[in-house]
Design a protein around this motif. Structure first.
Motif, mmCIF file in Angstrom:
data_model
loop_
_atom_site.group_PDB
_atom_site.id
_atom_site.type_symbol
_atom_site.label_atom_id
_atom_site.label_comp_id
_atom_site.label_asym_id
_atom_site.label_seq_id
_atom_site.Cartn_x
_atom_site.Cartn_y
_atom_site.Cartn_z
ATOM 1 N N ASP A 104 3.855 7.750 13.766
ATOM 2 C CA ASP A 104 4.424 6.813 14.743
ATOM 3 C C ASP A 104 4.181 5.393 14.240
ATOM 4 O O ASP A 104 3.168 4.773 14.576
ATOM 5 N N PRO A 105 5.077 4.828 13.442
ATOM 6 C CA PRO A 105 4.853 3.491 12.880
ATOM 7 C C PRO A 105 4.681 2.402 13.933
ATOM 8 O O PRO A 105 3.952 1.429 13.711
ATOM 9 N N VAL A 106 5.339 2.558 15.085
ATOM 10 C CA VAL A 106 5.184 1.564 16.142
ATOM 11 C C VAL A 106 3.741 1.524 16.624
ATOM 12 O O VAL A 106 3.168 0.454 16.853
ATOM 13 N N ALA A 107 3.125 2.708 16.795
ATOM 14 C CA ALA A 107 1.727 2.758 17.228
ATOM 15 C C ALA A 107 0.804 2.126 16.179
ATOM 16 O O ALA A 107 -0.164 1.433 16.523
ATOM 17 N N VAL A 108 1.107 2.363 14.913
ATOM 18 C CA VAL A 108 0.283 1.780 13.844
ATOM 19 C C VAL A 108 0.309 0.261 13.912
ATOM 20 O O VAL A 108 -0.723 -0.412 13.875
ATOM 21 N N LEU A 109 1.507 -0.311 14.019
ATOM 22 C CA LEU A 109 1.609 -1.763 14.057
ATOM 23 C C LEU A 109 1.112 -2.333 15.375
ATOM 24 O O LEU A 109 0.613 -3.467 15.423
ATOM 25 N N ASP A 151 0.856 -1.193 0.000
ATOM 26 C CA ASP A 151 0.000 0.000 0.000
ATOM 27 C C ASP A 151 0.887 1.236 0.000
ATOM 28 O O ASP A 151 2.023 1.219 0.479
ATOM 29 N N ALA A 152 0.356 2.291 -0.563
ATOM 30 C CA ALA A 152 1.006 3.599 -0.563
ATOM 31 C C ALA A 152 -0.108 4.623 -0.473
ATOM 32 O O ALA A 152 -0.978 4.671 -1.338
ATOM 33 N N LEU A 153 -0.117 5.416 0.586
ATOM 34 C CA LEU A 153 -1.218 6.352 0.781
ATOM 35 C C LEU A 153 -0.690 7.722 1.201
ATOM 36 O O LEU A 153 0.251 7.831 1.986
ATOM 37 N N PRO A 154 -1.271 8.778 0.641
ATOM 38 C CA PRO A 154 -0.885 10.141 1.046
ATOM 39 C C PRO A 154 -1.393 10.438 2.449
ATOM 40 O O PRO A 154 -2.508 10.053 2.821
ATOM 41 N N LEU A 155 -0.557 11.124 3.231
ATOM 42 C CA LEU A 155 -0.901 11.485 4.602
ATOM 43 C C LEU A 155 -0.824 13.007 4.748
ATOM 44 O O LEU A 155 -0.308 13.700 3.861
ATOM 45 N N PRO A 156 -1.343 13.547 5.830
ATOM 46 C CA PRO A 156 -1.318 15.012 6.002
ATOM 47 C C PRO A 156 0.106 15.581 5.942
ATOM 48 O O PRO A 156 1.091 14.882 6.187
ATOM 49 N N ASP A 157 0.183 16.842 5.571
ATOM 50 C CA ASP A 157 1.449 17.586 5.506
ATOM 51 C C ASP A 157 2.394 17.003 4.462
ATOM 52 O O ASP A 157 3.620 16.959 4.656
ATOM 53 N N HIS A 158 1.826 16.567 3.342
ATOM 54 C CA HIS A 158 2.605 16.041 2.211
ATOM 55 C C HIS A 158 3.474 14.846 2.597
ATOM 56 O O HIS A 158 4.532 14.620 2.008
ATOM 57 N N LEU A 173 5.317 -4.314 7.464
ATOM 58 C CA LEU A 173 6.301 -3.246 7.610
ATOM 59 C C LEU A 173 5.617 -1.954 7.192
ATOM 60 O O LEU A 173 5.004 -1.896 6.120
ATOM 61 N N PHE A 174 5.713 -0.937 8.050
ATOM 62 C CA PHE A 174 5.113 0.361 7.747
ATOM 63 C C PHE A 174 6.176 1.445 7.869
ATOM 64 O O PHE A 174 6.928 1.494 8.844
ATOM 65 N N ALA A 175 6.228 2.310 6.842
ATOM 66 C CA ALA A 175 7.215 3.392 6.809
ATOM 67 C C ALA A 175 6.490 4.718 6.636
ATOM 68 O O ALA A 175 5.638 4.866 5.743
ATOM 69 N N TYR A 176 6.822 5.674 7.496
ATOM 70 C CA TYR A 176 6.303 7.039 7.414
ATOM 71 C C TYR A 176 7.378 7.900 6.756
ATOM 72 O O TYR A 176 8.503 8.022 7.269
ATOM 73 N N CYS A 177 7.052 8.467 5.607
ATOM 74 C CA CYS A 177 8.043 9.197 4.814
ATOM 75 C C CYS A 177 7.682 10.672 4.728
ATOM 76 O O CYS A 177 6.510 11.027 4.507
ATOM 77 N N GLU A 178 8.707 11.525 4.877
ATOM 78 C CA GLU A 178 8.582 12.947 4.615
ATOM 79 C C GLU A 178 9.515 13.261 3.440
ATOM 80 O O GLU A 178 10.714 13.535 3.638
ATOM 81 N N PRO A 179 9.014 13.206 2.224
ATOM 82 C CA PRO A 179 9.890 13.352 1.043
ATOM 83 C C PRO A 179 10.650 14.671 1.017
ATOM 84 O O PRO A 179 11.815 14.705 0.592
ATOM 85 N N LEU A 233 -4.876 -1.123 8.491
ATOM 86 C CA LEU A 233 -3.628 -0.365 8.563
ATOM 87 C C LEU A 233 -3.805 1.028 7.966
ATOM 88 O O LEU A 233 -3.244 1.998 8.471
ATOM 89 N N ARG A 234 -4.593 1.130 6.897
ATOM 90 C CA ARG A 234 -4.848 2.448 6.308
ATOM 91 C C ARG A 234 -5.494 3.386 7.331
ATOM 92 O O ARG A 234 -5.113 4.558 7.447
ATOM 93 N N ALA A 235 -6.466 2.871 8.058
ATOM 94 C CA ALA A 235 -7.153 3.702 9.048
ATOM 95 C C ALA A 235 -6.191 4.132 10.156
ATOM 96 O O ALA A 235 -6.154 5.313 10.539
ATOM 97 N N TYR A 236 -5.396 3.197 10.679
ATOM 98 C CA TYR A 236 -4.446 3.542 11.735
ATOM 99 C C TYR A 236 -3.372 4.502 11.225
ATOM 100 O O TYR A 236 -2.908 5.395 11.949
ATOM 101 N N ALA A 237 -2.953 4.357 9.952
ATOM 102 C CA ALA A 237 -1.921 5.237 9.399
ATOM 103 C C ALA A 237 -2.424 6.668 9.289
ATOM 104 O O ALA A 237 -1.666 7.620 9.521
ATOM 105 N N VAL A 238 -3.681 6.855 8.932
ATOM 106 C CA VAL A 238 -4.240 8.206 8.831
ATOM 107 C C VAL A 238 -4.299 8.854 10.207
ATOM 108 O O VAL A 238 -4.033 10.055 10.371
#
Length: 459
Positions: free
Chosen positions: A304-309, A260-267, A328-334, A294-299
């Motif tokens: 905090d990837p630990v909290a998501v998992l 999965d790849a989903l846009p999150l707040p603040d780009h 595996l969940f990764a939070y990215c700030e490009p 996982l999508r719901a928890y990621a939004v």
């Protein structure tokens, strides 16, 4: 007073007098069966052996295309022809018909298609009543060019392609019905003998049952692949500063690997890969539920990837206690080129750039559904401009057939060998890695493993 009767013994009548003369000894051994009978027996054995070998080769085919090719070649050998044409079209099916030629190029097939269907023996076999004699015994045309009633267009095509006779046979059986038909072409006038017709008829009935099984199997595989694709993202998001590419193949039984790849707040951007234990519809359904959760928890708490998992672990343990999964969940700030990730029993990502190719050192953790409490912290790293982060499932490693340590080394070597000109294109990176890891391709029918590769290139 009459003499008492002797008791009867099975096969012996006591009232028939027994001769006191002994039979003369045999002075000559009876002659062996004639050469004609011996030749006939040898011919039967040879025919049965040939039929057995051909059916064994057909039974060994695992795909519909391979079975159709084998049928065309075997039928040509049985009837003594050099070229042939096969059409597979099941009555009432929405699947398009399949046409395959033996010794005929695309242009030859195009010429044959210009002949009116009803004017050919194959057309009569395909469209005739199922209980007609032609549908059982086939149609032999021993001298096409000598037939005064032959369709003019058919005569023109036969002359152009250089065939003078044909034998058409339906692909039908009582259990499977009629699946299609085949026709074999002779360069000279002629027709198969009665024995050849009998053998090819037996072979065709067996082949029809095999084709019916493969058709149903391929339809089921196509349905599974469609469902699996529908459970995954229909398109990847476009986020400034990062470009994405993904490759996914579902095993023939349907599995639980996902991405999965989903846009999150603040780009920001959330990237995830995972694998649900098991295979089949149950694993696919569990995969869909896990990905949606996982999508719901990621939004809500993606930074905090630990909290998501952790939330995902609790959900899985409460709702499906018998199920295990890796994720595996990764939070990215490009914009800041910052990646924070956490994994639960999952394989570590790989970072590829002009100056490095290395695995990200992640903390060890048990899979989801096997944790008493969450103890593995997250890991933060910064990909340099022009570097690609490669996420994948262990199906990619298992499909190689190597031990896991060798498979990891093979993946590292495959990523390191990506040409520098392709390292700025995530799609080119994933394709190169897949070709290097799986030379036989993603669509191998003998592999039950799903494969997921997700690449994120940071500008």
């Amino acid at each position: 007073m009459s003499a008492p009767h002797l008791p009867k013994v099975a096969g012996i009548d006591p009232e028939v007098p027994v001769s006191t003369q002994t039979a003369a000894p045999l002075r000559e051994i009876p002659a062996a069966p004639g050469a004609f009978i011996q030749d006939r027996l040898a011919g039967w054995v040879s025919d049965l052996t040939t039929l057995h070998e051909l059916t064994e080769r057909l039974a060994a085919t695992a795909t519909l295309d391979a079975a159709l090719n084998e049928l065309l070649h075997a039928g040509a050998a049985l009837v003594g022809a050099r070229r042939g044409l096969l059409v597979l079209e099941r009555a009432g099916s929405t699947t398009p018909s399949t046409t395959l030629g033996l010794g005929l190029g695309p242009a030859d097939l195009g010429h044959l298609e210009t002949v009116e269907r009803s004017a050919t023996a194959l057309g009569r076999v395909l469209d005739g009543p199922p209980d007609a004699a032609d549908a059982r015994d086939g149609i032999a045309t021993p001298d096409l060019l000598g037939d005064q009633d032959l369709d003019p267009r058919h005569r023109e095509v036969a002359t152009r392609l250089g065939y003078a006779a044909s034998y058409a046979l339906p692909l039908a059986s009582e259990a499977a019905g009629r699946l299609g038909g085949a026709v074999w072409f002779y360069d000279e006038p002629g027709e198969p003998s009665e024995k050849q017709r009998h053998l090819v008829g037996l072979y065709a009935r067996y082949a029809t049952e095999h084709l019916a099984r493969l058709t149903e199997l391929e339809r089921a595989r196509a349905d599974i692949a469609t469902v699996a694709e529908e459970l995954l993202p229909s398109r990847l998001p476009r986020i400034p500063g990062v470009r994405l590419a993904a490759r996914h193949r579902t095993g023939p039984q349907g599995g639980g690997d996902w991405y999965d790849a989903l846009p999150l707040p603040d780009h920001a951007l959330g990237l995830a890969v995972g694998s649900v234990g098991g295979s089949g519809p149950s694993a696919m359904a569990a995969m869909g539920r896990l990905r949606a959760s996982l999508r719901a928890y990621a939004v809500m708490e993606g930074e905090d990837p630990v909290a998501v998992l952790s939330d995902l672990e609790l959900l899985l343990r409460l709702t499906e206690p018998a199920r295990t999964a890796t994720a595996l969940f990764a939070y990215c700030e490009p914009a800041a080129r910052k990646v924070v990730l956490a994994g639960a029993g999952h394989t570590p990502p790989l970072v590829l750039g002009d100056r490095r190719c290395e695995y990200v050192e992640t903390t060890l953790s048990a899979p989801l559904g096997m944790l008493a409490c969450w103890e593995a912290p997250s890991v933060e790293f910064s990909p340099a401009p022009g570097e690609t982060v490669l996420l994948y499932t262990d199906g990619l490693l298992r499909r190689t057939g190597d031990a896991m340590d060798r498979a990891f080394a093979r993946l590292h070597s495959a990523a390191a060998s990506v040409p520098k000109a392709d390292r700025h294109d995530p799609a080119a990176v994933t394709d190169h890695v897949l070709r290097a890891m799986l030379p036989d391709g993603l669509d191998r029918s003998d592999s039950t493993e799903d494969v997921v590769v997700l690449a994120a290139h940071f500008d």
